[in-house]
Design an enzyme around this catalytic site. Structure first.
Site, PDB file in Angstrom:
ATOM      1  CG  HIS A   1      -2.063   5.951  -1.869  1.00 47.39           C
ATOM      2  ND1 HIS A   1      -1.415   6.598  -2.885  1.00 47.39           N
ATOM      3  CD2 HIS A   1      -2.574   6.935  -1.084  1.00 47.39           C
ATOM      4  CE1 HIS A   1      -1.550   7.899  -2.736  1.00 47.39           C
ATOM      5  NE2 HIS A   1      -2.247   8.134  -1.646  1.00 47.39           N
ATOM      6  CB  CYS A   2       0.487   5.406   3.498  1.00 41.37           C
ATOM      7  SG  CYS A   2       0.269   5.744   5.237  1.00 41.37           S
ATOM      8  N   PRO A   3      -2.441   7.359   3.119  1.00 39.31           N
ATOM      9  CG  PRO A   3      -4.585   7.323   4.005  1.00 39.31           C
ATOM     10  CD  PRO A   3      -3.516   6.443   3.492  1.00 39.31           C
TER      11      PRO A   3
END
Lengths: 143, 471
Positions: free
Chosen positions: B196-198
């Site tokens: 999950h890439c912020p």
């Protein structure tokens, strides 16, 4: 009488007796394939060979959708060069095959499954997780 | 890992079977549904159970927490803007006019791929229907009694001579396919889950990995290009004994660019290198971090998904067929569900409509897979998003919640328990990022030749911990 059931009639009038779920077969990895084991609940409703033929055809169609061939590579490279904006204009190969699958299932339902009081649900409506076979009550018994 | 509380499905509470409406093909036109629902027809994104936000009537989706996507966009826009304003005129005059052309091309490429990564469905698996879920539980019991018991946590399959364990997801009520993981931030199972890439504000999974990879590679080219151009610019200005300070005074924008690019080029190049390694070995970040196929346990394990050929691996990951979105966000709900959910809508809070007009004008992949025909495109965003509309991440229709509600509640609390830790980890990293603009979700496994092995290993520990929450 059972043979003349149309699909619409059946859905609107018949009660669902049971649902059978055919799960995915992961032995070849993450490609979309379904298990071809014939469920025991369908033994009284449809011939094993007919059912397996339908499943085999579906598995072949999904394999075709996910095939890594020159067409998919060309599509992929072209898409990459255009920053994937080409996906907005063009239907992907996968989507074309999904349409074929939908048509095939519709056809099978109309010709083979509806007359036997069964209904195949297109797996895409279940997130490609299962093939749902709805078994309707056998109305010939209740008459 | 502690057991989550399992909400068993009571077969008596399964919804009474209603005749299923005509199953429309995935790309059928929206307008010809046979039944007329009471009230306004609702689309499926309204009742989507995950923590996502939808814009443009379901065409665009992002994770609930946008993370630092605005910051990413801002940095790219600001740096590129300064480049075009301060450096390009000078370089065009003294060098060549190709420079703004190349820069412009790279900039457009970066922004498009970034937006596609953020707004595309990463490969979310829709949750199991109550019928399916009860069928899974029923299957386990072979003694002839049809009782419903919680299924075992794992199921084993053999893939290419490797034993792979499929875990049961209590939230989604299904055995997860191989390489699928449940993201606690988005509360969805995502296929071929990478991370999950912020920075892009979304999960990176099967469907948007190629966009993500193209984004980071083109961003590294852009950053390196701007860095090179700025250095050349300052060097040319400082010629003739005038000195660097003079050059910086003449072109202050270049100083800002220099700082930003200098700190980001290393981490972005490192990240690109790492992902190139992953692509070449057909691994995901998740698998690499967990060491699923590295044989740490001493057994002879190899990656069963790898084709053993770098070129073939790259092609299959980046140029393979584009899978469709499985969640059908723009499909209409059947009439009875629409009525049931209408009641649930009333208490939902008004959500801020987030500049969806601007967002809608971007072309994205979402437009294609949602069966948008040109007439539908023209009826765009404002119509689809009246203020009281929910974005589908609160209570779904009651019939879904009977089976998922209990488990979901516990997962919400687990999700919330884990989110603070996630955000703590992330805020620590974003502080580091302020100093060195590393990619916080993964400044870890930067390529093996990375000079900063020390911080990487501690960060690795962090990431290991945070990944344990991803089931």
């Amino acid at each position: 009488m059972a043979e003349t059931h149309s699909l619409q009639d059946m859905r609107q009038q018949a009660a669902v007796a049971a649902k059978v779920f055919l799960q995915r077969d992961y032995t070849n990895g993450t490609v979309c394939q379904f298990q071809t084991k014939f469920p025991s609940e369908l033994e009284t409703r449809i011939e094993k060979q007919q059912f397996e033929e339908t499943l085999r055809m579906l598995n072949n169609l999904y394999a075709e959708a996910e095939k890594l061939g020159s067409q998919s590579y060309i599509e992929g490279c072209l898409a990459c060069l255009t920053a994937y904006t080409v996906f907005l204009c063009m239907e992907t190969h996968y989507e074309k095959v999904l349409k074929k699958v939908a048509k095939y299932i519709q056809e099978q339902n109309d010709k083979i499954y509806a007359p036997r009081g069964l209904l195949l649900t297109d797996p895409i409506e279940r997130g490609l997780r299962v093939i749902e076979v709805t078994i309707f009550e056998d109305r010939s018994l209740t008459r | 890992m502690k057991n989550c509380e399992y909400q068993q499905i009571d077969p008596r509470t399964l919804p009474t079977p209603t005749p299923t409406p005509t199953p429309t093909p995935h790309h059928g036109p929206d307008g010809d549904r046979p039944e007329e629902p009471r009230g306004r027809p609702r689309r499926k994104w309204h009742v989507f159970p995950g923590k996502n936000r939808f814009y443009c009537d379901g065409r665009i989706m992002v994770a609930r927490q946008s993370g630092v996507l605005p910051l990413t966009l801002g940095l790219i826009l600001v740096t590129s803007g300064l480049f075009f304003i301060f450096d390009c005129p000078f370089l065009v005059k003294h060098l060549t006019s190709c420079i703004p052309v190349i820069g412009g091309f790279l900039f457009v490429f970066v922004v498009i791929t970034l937006l596609q990564t953020s707004f595309t469905d990463p490969g979310i698996l829709p949750r199991a229907t109550p019928d399916e879920a009860s069928d899974i539980e029923k299957q386990i019991d072979n003694t002839g009694n049809t009782s419903y018991r919680p299924p075992p946590r794992t199921k084993e399959v053999v893939i290419n001579q490797q034993v792979v364990k499929l875990k049961y997801c209590f939230t989604c009520k299904m055995f997860r396919p191989p390489r699928t993981s449940h993201c606690s931030l988005c509360d969805n199972c995502v296929e071929r889950f990478d991370h999950h890439c912020p920075w892009v504000g979304n999960c990176v999974g099967k469907r948007n990995y190629r966009f993500f990879y193209t984004f980071i590679v083109s961003l590294s080219f852009l950053t390196a290009f701007i860095f090179g151009c700025v250095t050349t610019h300052l060097a040319l200005r400082a010629q003739g004994g005038k000195g660097l300070v003079f050059a910086l005074q003449e072109s202050p924008g270049s100083a800002v660019e220099l700082v930003i690019c200098f700190f980001s080029v290393w981490s972005i190049l490192g990240l690109s290198g790492f992902h190139t390694y992953l692509v070449a070995s057909n691994l995901t970040t998740n698998e690499d971090i967990k060491g699923s196929w590295s044989g740490k346990s001493g057994e002879d394990v190899t990656n069963p998904y790898s084709q053993r050929n770098i070129f073939v691996n790259c092609c299959s990951v980046l140029c393979g067929p584009m899978p469709p979105s499985l969640i059908d966000r723009r499909g209409f709900l059947p009439a009875d569900e629409s009525v049931q959910t209408a009641a649930a809508d009333i208490e939902l809070p008004t959500l801020a409509t987030k500049s969806e007009i601007n967002v809608c004008t971007q072309g994205t992949k979402g437009l294609l897979e949602s069966a948008t025909l040109p007439p539908l495109l023209s009826t765009s965003c404002p119509q689809g998003k009246p203020p009281t509309d929910p974005t589908g991440n609160f209570d779904p229709s009651p019939e879904i919640s009977t089976s998922c509600g209990g488990a979901r509640h516990t997962h919400h609390s687990r999700g919330r328990a884990s989110t603070p830790r996630h955000s703590k980890t992330r805020s620590k990293k974003s502080k580091r990022a302020a100093l060195q603009i590393a990619n916080p979700s993964f400044d870890v496994p930067v390529s093996p030749t990375s000079p900063d092995a020390g911080p990487s290993s501690t960060a690795r520990g962090h990431e290991g911990a945070s990944f344990s929450h991803l089931h």
